[in-house]
Design a protein around this motif. Structure first.
Motif, PDB file in Angstrom:
ATOM      1  N   GLN A  40      -1.640 -86.826 -63.927  1.00  0.00           N
ATOM      2  CA  GLN A  40      -1.518 -85.565 -64.643  1.00  0.00           C
ATOM      3  C   GLN A  40      -2.682 -85.435 -65.615  1.00  0.00           C
ATOM      4  OE1 GLN A  40       1.786 -87.197 -67.653  1.00  0.00           O
ATOM      5  NE2 GLN A  40       1.278 -85.082 -68.030  1.00  0.00           N
ATOM      6  N   ARG A  41      -3.180 -84.240 -65.745  1.00  0.00           N
ATOM      7  CA  ARG A  41      -4.174 -83.982 -66.789  1.00  0.00           C
ATOM      8  C   ARG A  41      -3.385 -83.576 -68.020  1.00  0.00           C
ATOM      9  NH1 ARG A  41     -10.141 -82.016 -66.113  1.00  0.00           N
ATOM     10  NH2 ARG A  41     -10.765 -82.404 -68.255  1.00  0.00           N
ATOM     11  N   ARG A  42      -3.460 -84.436 -69.037  1.00  0.00           N
ATOM     12  CA  ARG A  42      -2.648 -84.276 -70.239  1.00  0.00           C
ATOM     13  C   ARG A  42      -3.187 -83.163 -71.130  1.00  0.00           C
ATOM     14  NH1 ARG A  42      -0.549 -89.776 -72.264  1.00  0.00           N
ATOM     15  NH2 ARG A  42      -0.767 -88.662 -74.212  1.00  0.00           N
ATOM     16  N   SER A  43      -2.280 -82.385 -71.687  1.00  0.00           N
ATOM     17  CA  SER A  43      -2.704 -81.304 -72.579  1.00  0.00           C
ATOM     18  C   SER A  43      -3.021 -81.802 -73.982  1.00  0.00           C
ATOM     19  CB  SER A  43      -1.619 -80.218 -72.654  1.00  0.00           C
ATOM     20  OG  SER A  43      -0.424 -80.747 -73.188  1.00  0.00           O
ATOM     21  N   ASP A  44      -2.457 -82.951 -74.392  1.00  0.00           N
ATOM     22  CA  ASP A  44      -2.672 -83.424 -75.764  1.00  0.00           C
ATOM     23  C   ASP A  44      -4.058 -84.011 -75.989  1.00  0.00           C
ATOM     24  OD1 ASP A  44      -2.207 -85.722 -74.278  1.00  0.00           O
ATOM     25  OD2 ASP A  44      -0.621 -86.494 -75.564  1.00  0.00           O
ATOM     26  N   MET A  45      -4.656 -84.581 -74.942  1.00  0.00           N
ATOM     27  CA  MET A  45      -5.964 -85.229 -75.102  1.00  0.00           C
ATOM     28  C   MET A  45      -6.982 -84.764 -74.066  1.00  0.00           C
ATOM     29  SD  MET A  45      -4.944 -89.121 -75.841  1.00  0.00           S
ATOM     30  CE  MET A  45      -3.439 -89.498 -76.664  1.00  0.00           C
TER      31      MET A  45
END
Length: 160
Positions: A40-45
């Motif tokens: 997953q491409r994380r939204s937080d970082m």
């Protein structure tokens, strides 16, 4: 973005601020029929990583794994086996807002799952399967260590 919105973590943060806290978590290695690994491409970082997250109060590790995978990928975990336990200085994480965590995470091989992967919440920007040889370089450091262990995994539980 801030530390994930777990009520327990928010309560701790109100008391200790951004200093490093110890957090239990889970990581999922989900493979498709070609042996590729779901990231997953994380939204937080804005980094790639394995689906997973924090174990919440009154939740078992398996409940946490199933919840986190569902929240982030819309997949239902049917069967999983623990692959490794991760902790130590290589598993220190700092969020963009300065909040720090020391992870104590169990990585699971998800041996059976159902559904079609899709971005299912605000924590993911994208989901994709990658061959191990094509894992993106902008990967969460702690998850790189888990994937390197997965590449060497011989069916024996790993403790790092």
């Amino acid at each position: 973005m801030t530390t994930p919105s777990n009520h327990y973590i928010q309560t701790l943060r109100a008391l200790v601020g951004p200093q490093r806290i110890f957090v239990p978590g889970v990581r999922a290695i989900l493979r498709n029929e070609h042996g590729e690994i779901l990231l997953q491409r994380r939204s937080d970082m804005d980094l790639w990583g394995l689906p997973g997250g924090m174990v919440e109060l009154n939740e078992t590790v398996l409940q946490s794994l199933r919840r986190e995978v569902w929240e982030e990928t819309a997949l239902t975990v049917l069967d999983a086996e623990p692959m490794g336990l991760y902790c130590g200085p290589d598993h220190h994480l700092e969020y963009p807002n300065g909040d720090q965590m020391q992870c104590f995470a169990i990585a699971f091989l998800v041996t059976r799952w159902e559904g079609t992967p899709r971005v299912n919440d605000h924590e993911s920007l994208d989901l994709r399967f990658f061959a191990y040889s094509s894992i993106p370089s902008n990967l969460t450091t702690t998850h790189r260590l888990t994937l390197d262990d997965y590449a060497r995994y011989q069916g024996r539980f790993l403790v790092t």
